[in-house]
Write an enzyme that holds these catalytic residues in place. Structure first.
Site, mmCIF file in Angstrom:
data_model
loop_
_atom_site.group_PDB
_atom_site.id
_atom_site.type_symbol
_atom_site.label_atom_id
_atom_site.label_comp_id
_atom_site.label_asym_id
_atom_site.label_seq_id
_atom_site.Cartn_x
_atom_site.Cartn_y
_atom_site.Cartn_z
ATOM 1 N N LYS A 160 0.853 -1.186 0.000
ATOM 2 C CA LYS A 160 0.000 0.000 0.000
ATOM 3 C C LYS A 160 0.893 1.240 0.000
ATOM 4 C CE LYS A 160 -3.765 1.986 2.807
ATOM 5 N NZ LYS A 160 -4.596 1.749 4.025
ATOM 6 N N SER A 240 -9.418 1.560 3.323
ATOM 7 C CA SER A 240 -8.645 2.398 2.422
ATOM 8 C C SER A 240 -7.587 1.625 1.624
ATOM 9 C CB SER A 240 -7.956 3.505 3.220
ATOM 10 O OG SER A 240 -7.004 2.966 4.124
ATOM 11 N N SER A 264 -9.807 -0.737 7.423
ATOM 12 C CA SER A 264 -9.162 -0.471 6.132
ATOM 13 C C SER A 264 -8.445 -1.661 5.526
ATOM 14 C CB SER A 264 -8.194 0.709 6.263
ATOM 15 O OG SER A 264 -8.928 1.910 6.405
#
Length: 548
Positions: A160, A240, A264
Site C-alpha cells: 500500500k 482504504s 481499512s
C-alpha cells in the site's frame, strides 16, 4: 459534532454496503439518515484516471525485458501462477517449472495487460520497483547456493502506498507527497531480509481515507479511481487499502500489504474476496508508514488464502524499536510456520450476532462451522457507543503526521503539517482535491488538548473492550463472528485482532462478502488456524470473471 462523528465513522470505516439489520448498534437518534449515507454507492466518479501518472513512464524500465516475454509464454505460465498459494509456487520453482524471474515477469505482464488504459482497467497499481526483475534473478541464483531461507523468498509483494519503500515514492495518494522518496519502512526491511521481492505500490483511498469525507473509496489524486474486478464501476472496492485488495483479487501479485486504522484491511479484503488480517496493534512495526493514528494504526497482510496470510505475517514480524507500541507478543520463534495447519473446530465456542443472521451468507457460514464441530452461541450486540472516535483520529493525526514528515519523509517534501497540505491543495483544487478535503479541515478545526486525547482514548478502549469482552466472558467464547468490517471500530479501539475470509457472493449482484473472526490480543495464530479450517472446508473464493 455527534452526528458528524457517527456519520463519518460509518462512511469511513464501513465503506462496504450495509443494511440496518447488519450494522453495528447505534442509538435510535443516531440512525436517522446515517444508514443512507453509509450505503451510498459511487457509480459515477468525478475522476477515473490519474492526472499525475504517466503510464508510459511507469513501464519504461521494463519495456526491453518484457519485449521477449510473449503472450504465449504468459498463457503457458497461467496454470502455475493464477490462484496458486506460496507453498505451491515454491514447489514449482524447485521442480523447474517456474523461476522467480518468470514469476515476476508474469505479474508485470499481467498488470500491464489489465490494470490501466484498457476497457477492463482497475487502477490498482500506483508504482513499480524498477529493479524488481534484476532482484528476481538474484533470488534465482541465491536459491541454488543457499536454499530456501523463508517461504516468502522470491515472492513478488505489493505494498500500500503509505508504506515507505526505497526506489519508489511513498505518496499516500497525495500530490503533496508526489516526490517523497524514502528509505524502507521497518516491515519492508523485514520482508527484504526474508527474501521477498517488492514488486511495487498499490493505490489507496487518499491519506488512508481520512481526507475528503464525501468521496468514493479507492480514489486518490496520484492513483486515480481503483475499481472492483467483481463489479467494475458497480461494486465498492472497500477502503482504504483498496488497491491492495483489488491487486490481490486480480492476481497482480502473490500478496499485498495493507494498513488499517478501523476497517481499512477488513473492508477491501471482504469486498474483493480476499483474506485480510488486522493484527494486534504493535505486533507489526509501524515506523516509516504514513499515519492517521499512532493509537490505532497497524499494517497487515492481504492474500488470496490463509496460508499465504500466515507466511506474509511471519515474514514481517520483528520488534520495531522506533515504534512506541512495539511488542514481541508473537515472534518468528514462537510462530512455528513449518507446522502451521488448520485447528480442529470441535468444541470451539463461536459467538454470532443475532441481528446478522438475516444475511443468508452469514447464516450459511454459521451452519458450516457447526457442521465442522464448532458450538455456535447467539449473542445480542450491546448498545455501546464509540464517542469522539473522529476526534481521536483528528488529534492523533494532527501530531502524528508532522512526526512522519520530519523523521521519515524526503527532505524535499515541502509540507510539514496538515495545515500545509490544505494550503497546498487549494492552489489547484480541481486536480489535487476534486472531492474536497473536509476531514483535513476538521483536523485543523479541532482544538482538543493532550488531556482531551487521553480521555477519549481511555473511554473508547473501555467501551470497545466492554462490547467484546462481555459476551466473550459470559459465554467463554473463543471468537466472535461478524461480517466484513461491521465491527471493525470496536475491534480497533479494544485492540483486538480480526481476520476476514471469503464466505461467498450475494445472489443479486455477486458482491463478495467475508466472514470475520475477532478474538483477544495476540491470538493471531489461532485466528489464522480457525480461518484456515473454515476456508479449506468451504473453498468459496472464486476468481473475478473477465480477469482469468
Amino acid at each position: 459534532m455527534r452526528f458528524l462523528a457517527f456519520t463519518l465513522l460509518l462512511l469511513l470505516f464501513s465503506s462496504c454496503k450495509q443494511h440496518n439489520s447488519q450494522s453495528p448498534v447505534q442509538s435510535k437518534s443516531d440512525t436517522t439518515d446515517i444508514i443512507d449515507i453509509s450505503t451510498k454507492q459511487f457509480t459515477e466518479f468525478k475522476v477515473l484516471d490519474s492526472k499525475y501518472m504517466e503510464v508510459e513512464q511507469l513501464w519504461e524500465p521494463f519495456n526491453a525485458e518484457l519485449a521477449s516475454f510473449s503472450e504465449t509464454e504468459y498463457n503457458n505460465l497461467k496454470p502455475f501462477v493464477l490462484e496458486q498459494d506460496i507453498p505451491r509456487l515454491q514447489k514449482y520453482v524447485q521442480e523447474g517449472k517456474l523461476s522467480y524471474e518468470l514469476l515476476t515477469k508474469f505479474y508485470l505482464y499481467r498488470i500491464r495487460k489489465y490494470d490501466r488504459a484498457n476497457p477492463n482497467s482497475l487502477n490498482s497499481v500506483i508504482a513499480l520497483n524498477p529493479k524488481v526483475i534484476e532482484e528476481a534473478r538474484k533470488c534465482d541464483e541465491l536459491i541454488k547456493t543457499h536454499g530456501l531461507k523463508h517461504p516468502i523468498f522470491g515472492m513478488p509483494i505489493l505494498l500500500k502506498d503509505n508504506i515507505n519503500a526505497s526506489g519508489m515514492p511513498t505518496t499516500a495518494g497525495a500530490v503533496a507527497l508526489k516526490d517523497n522518496f524514502t528509505e524502507d519502512a521497518f516491515i519492508v526491511k523485514e520482508l527484504k531480509a526474508n527474501g521477498a521481492l517488492i514488486l511495487g505500490k498499490t493505490n489507496l483511498s487518499e491519506w488512508a481515507y481520512f481526507f475528503c469525507g464525501d468521496c468514493p473509496s479507492g480514489y486518490s489524486a496520484i492513483g486515480g479511481q481503483t475499481l472492483n474486478p467483481y463489479g467494475r464501476k458497480v461494486l465498492d472496492t472497500g477502503g482504504s487499502s483498496s488497491g491492495s485488495g483489488v491487486a490481490v483479487a486480480a492476481n497482480f501479485c502473490v500478496a499485498a500489504v495493507g494498513s488499517e486504522t478501523s476497517g481499512s484491511i477488513l473492508s477491501p479484503s471482504s469486498q474483493n474476496s480476499n483474506v485480510g488480517l488486522k493484527p494486534t496493534i504493535g505486533l507489526l512495526g509501524r515506523s516509516g508508514i504514513v499515519p492517521i493514528s499512532s493509537t490505532l494504526d497497524t499494517p497487515g497482510p492481504m492474500t488470496k488464502n490463509v496460508i499465504d496470510n500466515a507466511i506474509l505475517l511471519h515474514a514481517m514480524l520483528g520488534k520495531d524499536m522506533d515504534d512506541f507500541k512495539a511488542t514481541d507478543g508473537i515472534s518468528k520463534e514462537t510462530f512455528d510456520l513449518d507446522n502451521f495447519k488448520p485447528i480442529d473446530l470441535q468444541g470451539k465456542k463461536f459467538g454470532c450476532f443475532a441481528s446478522l443472521k438475516e444475511d443468508p451468507l452469514y447464516s450459511k457460514a454459521l451452519q458450516d462451522l457447526a457442521n465442522f464441530g464448532a458450538e455456535i452461541i447467539e449473542i445480542e450486540a450491546q448498545e455501546i457507543q464509540l464517542p469522539d472516535f473522529i476526534r481521536l483520529l483528528n488529534l492523533d493525526m494532527k501530531k502524528d503526521l508532522p512526526t512522519y514528515l520530519k523523521h521519515y519523509a524526503d527532505n524535499n517534501v515541502k509540507v510539514a503539517s496538515v495545515e500545509d497540505v490544505i494550503v497546498f491543495n487549494r492552489e489547484d483544487s480541481i486536480n489535487r482535491m476534486p472531492y474536497g478535503q473536509k476531514l483535513f479541515e476538521g483536523i485543523v478545526a479541532d482544538n482538543g488538548t493532550e488531556k482531551d486525547l487521553e480521555n477519549i482514548k481511555s473511554t473508547l478502549k473501555t467501551n470497545g473492550k466492554l462490547f467484546l469482552d462481555t459476551p466473550v466472558q459470559k459465554h467463554q467464547l473463543d471468537v466472535i463472528l461478524s461480517i466484513n468490517n461491521f465491527h471493525a471500530g470496536f475491534a480497533a479501539v479494544a485492540e483486538y485482532p480480526a481476520i476476514t475470509v471469503p464466505m461467498g457472493y450475494t445472489a443479486d449482484s455477486g458482491e463478495p462478502k467475508g466472514l470475520t473472526f475477532i478474538s483477544k490480543p495476540f491470538s493471531e495464530i489461532q485466528l489464522l488456524q480457525w480461518a484456515m479450517a473454515y476456508e479449506q472446508a468451504t473453498k468459496l473464493r472464486e476468481m473475478p470473471k473477465g480477469y482469468n
